[in-house]
Scaffold this motif. Structure first.
Motif, mmCIF file in Angstrom:
data_model
loop_
_atom_site.group_PDB
_atom_site.id
_atom_site.type_symbol
_atom_site.label_atom_id
_atom_site.label_comp_id
_atom_site.label_asym_id
_atom_site.label_seq_id
_atom_site.Cartn_x
_atom_site.Cartn_y
_atom_site.Cartn_z
ATOM 1 N N VAL A 379 1.484 -1.091 -0.325
ATOM 2 C CA VAL A 379 -0.041 0.500 -0.170
ATOM 3 C C VAL A 379 1.046 1.347 -0.105
ATOM 4 N N VAL A 380 0.985 2.329 -0.759
ATOM 5 C CA VAL A 380 1.776 3.606 -1.799
ATOM 6 C C VAL A 380 1.308 4.139 -1.708
ATOM 7 N N ARG A 381 0.814 5.252 -0.815
ATOM 8 C CA ARG A 381 0.887 6.647 -1.155
ATOM 9 C C ARG A 381 2.005 7.640 -0.979
ATOM 10 N N ASP A 382 3.192 7.967 -2.724
ATOM 11 C CA ASP A 382 4.120 9.002 -2.102
ATOM 12 C C ASP A 382 4.021 10.665 -2.445
ATOM 13 N N TYR A 383 4.496 11.147 -2.437
ATOM 14 C CA TYR A 383 4.553 12.507 -2.784
ATOM 15 C C TYR A 383 5.861 13.099 -3.450
ATOM 16 N N THR A 384 5.678 13.458 -4.364
ATOM 17 C CA THR A 384 7.229 13.665 -5.221
ATOM 18 C C THR A 384 7.215 15.560 -5.797
ATOM 19 N N LEU A 385 8.195 15.883 -4.823
ATOM 20 C CA LEU A 385 7.989 17.472 -5.722
ATOM 21 C C LEU A 385 9.971 17.700 -5.531
ATOM 22 N N GLY A 386 10.258 18.158 -7.325
ATOM 23 C CA GLY A 386 11.221 17.300 -7.761
ATOM 24 C C GLY A 386 11.482 18.194 -8.770
ATOM 25 N N ILE A 387 12.417 18.645 -9.432
ATOM 26 C CA ILE A 387 13.421 20.353 -10.792
ATOM 27 C C ILE A 387 14.367 18.968 -11.556
ATOM 28 N N GLU A 388 13.956 19.579 -12.714
ATOM 29 C CA GLU A 388 14.943 19.034 -13.659
ATOM 30 C C GLU A 388 15.553 20.204 -14.340
ATOM 31 N N TRP A 389 16.880 20.420 -14.158
ATOM 32 C CA TRP A 389 17.650 21.411 -15.164
ATOM 33 C C TRP A 389 18.433 21.023 -16.379
ATOM 34 N N GLN A 390 18.524 21.059 -17.199
ATOM 35 C CA GLN A 390 18.761 20.405 -18.738
ATOM 36 C C GLN A 390 20.141 21.348 -19.186
ATOM 37 N N PRO A 391 21.496 22.622 -18.400
ATOM 38 C CA PRO A 391 21.854 23.130 -18.802
ATOM 39 C C PRO A 391 22.760 23.202 -20.165
ATOM 40 N N LEU A 392 22.979 21.572 -20.989
ATOM 41 C CA LEU A 392 23.706 21.347 -21.266
ATOM 42 C C LEU A 392 22.990 20.064 -22.406
ATOM 43 N N LYS A 393 23.011 19.621 -23.685
ATOM 44 C CA LYS A 393 22.869 18.891 -24.263
ATOM 45 C C LYS A 393 22.781 17.318 -23.531
ATOM 46 N N ILE A 403 7.949 12.506 0.064
ATOM 47 C CA ILE A 403 7.088 11.967 1.009
ATOM 48 C C ILE A 403 6.781 11.173 1.315
ATOM 49 N N ALA A 404 7.148 9.609 1.529
ATOM 50 C CA ALA A 404 6.894 8.620 1.842
ATOM 51 C C ALA A 404 6.470 8.182 2.730
ATOM 52 N N ASP A 405 4.870 6.841 2.494
ATOM 53 C CA ASP A 405 4.460 6.467 3.231
ATOM 54 C C ASP A 405 3.951 5.014 2.325
#
Length: 431
Positions: A379-393, A403-405
Motif C-alpha cells: 500500500v503506497v502513498r507517496d508525494y514527490t516534488l522535484g526539478i530537472e535542469w538541462q544546462p547542456l544537451k 515524502i513516502a508512506d
C-alpha cells in the motif's frame, strides 16, 4: 590506366637522364602533371553522388546515456525503500538497527546500437552495464532490448516487432528513463511488468505523420513516450525480461494511444490491457502456500491522459486488475484485486540554451508485486516534488524530495509500514 601512367613516368625519367637537350625543369613539370592526374582519378566523384560501396556498418548508429545517483541526503527513515525502483534507496533488512547504504550509485549505463539495415528491417540493441542481479551486487552487463522491426510498407506504418522489447502497457512504462522527469516509475503501473520488457511479438501501426509527431515530442523536449504506435497488439512470455518462460501460457497485450493537436496544445489519451498467467520460479519462501504456482491469474486494464507541457503539462494514469498478493494473516499468496495510479504536474521553462522542468507527483498503489519475495503486499502513498535542469544537451541534473508512506509486507516482514522523507539527486550524461 594508372599503371600505364606510372610506366610513362618511369620512361620519361629514363629519357630525361639520357636526353641532353631536355631541360630538367620541363621534366619536373611533366612529372607533377601526371601525378596530379593520378590523384584526381582516385578521388570519388562527389558531383555525381558516387561515394563508393556502402557497407552494413554504415547504417548502424551509436548513442547512450548514464545516470549516477545519491539517495542519502536528509533521510529520516532508512527503512523506507522501493526494491523495484532503486536498490540503493533504503533497506528491506529485518534487523531493527539496519542502515541503508545510500552511497553514490550508478543507476543506468546504457549504449544503444540501432539502424535501418534493410529497407524493411530495423535493428535495435541496448545493453545496460549497470544491472543489479541482487541487492549489493552492481554493474553487471545485461540485455535490455534486442529486437527487429519488420515493416510491411514503404512508409513503415505497419510493423512487426520481434525480440525482447518494451511491452506496450502504460505511457510511463514506454517513456525512456532518459526522458522521464521522476527518478522512478510509479509502483502502480510499473508493477505490471518489471523493467517494462519481455520477449514477444508485437504488431504496431501508426500513420507516418503521427510517427513524426511521436518523434518530435521527444526531440523537442516535451517528454514524450517515443513511437510505440497508435495501435499495438501482441503476445509475450509473461515472465519478465532475461528469464525463461515459467509456463507455456503466452500473455496477450493491446494498447491504443493517439496524440491530438488542439490549437497550440497536444493531448494524448490512451487505453491498454493485458491478460495471462504468472508463474512463480523461486520467489516464494519456505512455508508460504500458493495454489497452482505456475498458473496464477494476471490481468490488468489501464487508462492514460497526457497534456504535454506547452508550457504547463499533466500526465496521469490509473489501472485496475487481478494478481497474486501475499496474505499476512494466512501466510498464503492469494489472487486479489489491485488498483492504483499517479498524477504528475510539470512545467517546461525554456531559457537561453537551457531548460528547467519543475514537477510534482502523487502516486497510490494497493496490490501485490508478483516478481518480489512472496508476491509482496503493498500500500503506497507517496508525494514527490522535484526539478530537472538541462544546462547542456549532454548533461541533466535532477533533484527530487520524496515524502513516502509505504507498507510492504512478506513472510519476513509481516507487519511493515514505513514513513519517511529523503532528498534524491541524479546526474545524467547523454552521448
Amino acid at each position: 590506366m594508372i599503371k600505364r601512367k606510372i610506366i610513362a613516368i618511369l620512361l620519361l625519367i629514363t629519357c630525361a637522364a639520357n636526353a641532353q637537350d631536355l631541360k630538367k625543369e620541363d621534366v619536373k613539370k611533366e612529372v607533377i602533371r601526371i601525378l596530379d592526374s593520378i590523384n584526381k582519378a582516385k578521388l570519388p566523384d562527389t558531383k555525381s553522388g558516387v561515394s563508393g560501396e556502402e557497407h552494413w556498418y554504415d547504417k548502424i548508429s551509436l548513442r547512450g546515456y548514464a545516470q549516477i545517483r545519491y539517495n542519502g541526503l536528509f533521510s529520516t527513515n532508512d527503512k523506507v525503500s522501493c526494491e523495484q525502483c532503486d536498490k540503493s534507496w533504503g533497506t528491506t533488512s529485518t534487523d531493527p538497527d539496519a542502515k541503508a547504504n545510500n552511497g553514490l550509485f550508478i543507476r543506468r549505463a546504457r549504449l544503444v546500437f540501432s539502424g535501418q539495415v534493410h529497407p524493411n528491417v530495423f535493428f535495435y540493441f541496448q545493453p545496460d552495464f549497470a544491472s543489479s542481479p541482487v541487492t549489493g551486487i552492481q554493474n553487471f552487463v545485461q540485455i535490455r532490448d534486442l529486437y527487429f522491426d519488420l515493416s510491411f510498407d514503404k512508409k513503415k506504418e505497419y510493423r512487426l516487432r520481434v525480440g525482447q522489447s518494451k511491452i506496450p502497457y502504460g505511457f510511463e512504462n514506454m517513456q525512456s528513463s532518459s526522458q522521464r522527469l521522476t527518478l522512478d516509475r510509479s509502483d502502480a503501473i510499473n508493477s505490471a511488468i518489471l523493467n517494462e520488457r519481455d520477449l514477444g511479438l508485437i504488431f504496431y501501426w501508426a500513420p507516418s505523420e503521427i510517427r513524426d509527431r511521436f518523434a518530435m515530442l521527444v526531440k523537442d523536449g516535451y517528454k514524450g513516450s517515443g513511437d510505440f504506435g497508435v495501435f499495438a497488439f501482441g503476445v509475450y512470455n509473461g515472465q519478465l525480461s532475461n528469464k525463461l518462460d515459467g509456463n507455456r501460457d503466452l500473455n496477450v497485450v493491446a494498447r491504443v494511444s493517439y496524440p491530438f493537436v488542439i490549437g497550440s496544445q497536444i493531448i494524448e489519451p490512451g487505453i491498454q490491457a493485458y491478460t495471462g498467467k504468472w508463474a512463480f520460479t523461486g520467489e516464494i519462501s519456505s512455508g508460504v502456500i500458493v495454489n497452482d504456482p505456475q498458473y496464477i491469474k494476471d490481468q490488468r486494464v489501464g487508462a492514460t491522459f497526457v497534456l504535454y507541457p506547452k508550457p504547463f503539462g499533466i500526465q496521469t494514469e490509473y489501472n485496475i486488475g487481478t494478481g497474486p498478493r501475499y496474505n499476512t494473516l494466512t501466510k498464503t499468496v492469494d489472487v486479489t484485486d489491485l488498483n492504483g495510479g499517479y498524477v504528475l504536474l510539470n512545467y517546461k521553462l525554456d531559457l537561453k540554451n537551457q531548460r528547467l522542468y519543475p514537477f510534482a507527483r502523487f502516486q497510490y498503489y494497493d496490490g501485490g508485486k508478483k516478481y518480489e519475495k512472496d508476491a509482496r503486499s503493498y500500500v503506497v502513498r507517496d508525494y514527490t516534488l522535484g526539478i530537472e535542469w538541462q544546462p547542456l544537451k549532454a548533461f541533466e541534473f535532477t533533484a527530487e524530495y520524496v515524502i513516502a508512506d509505504r507498507t510492504f509486507e512478506d513472510s519476513a516482514l509481516p507487519i511493515n509500514r514505513q514513513q519517511g522523507n529523503v532528498l534524491r539527486l541524479q546526474a545524467q550524461f547523454n552521448f
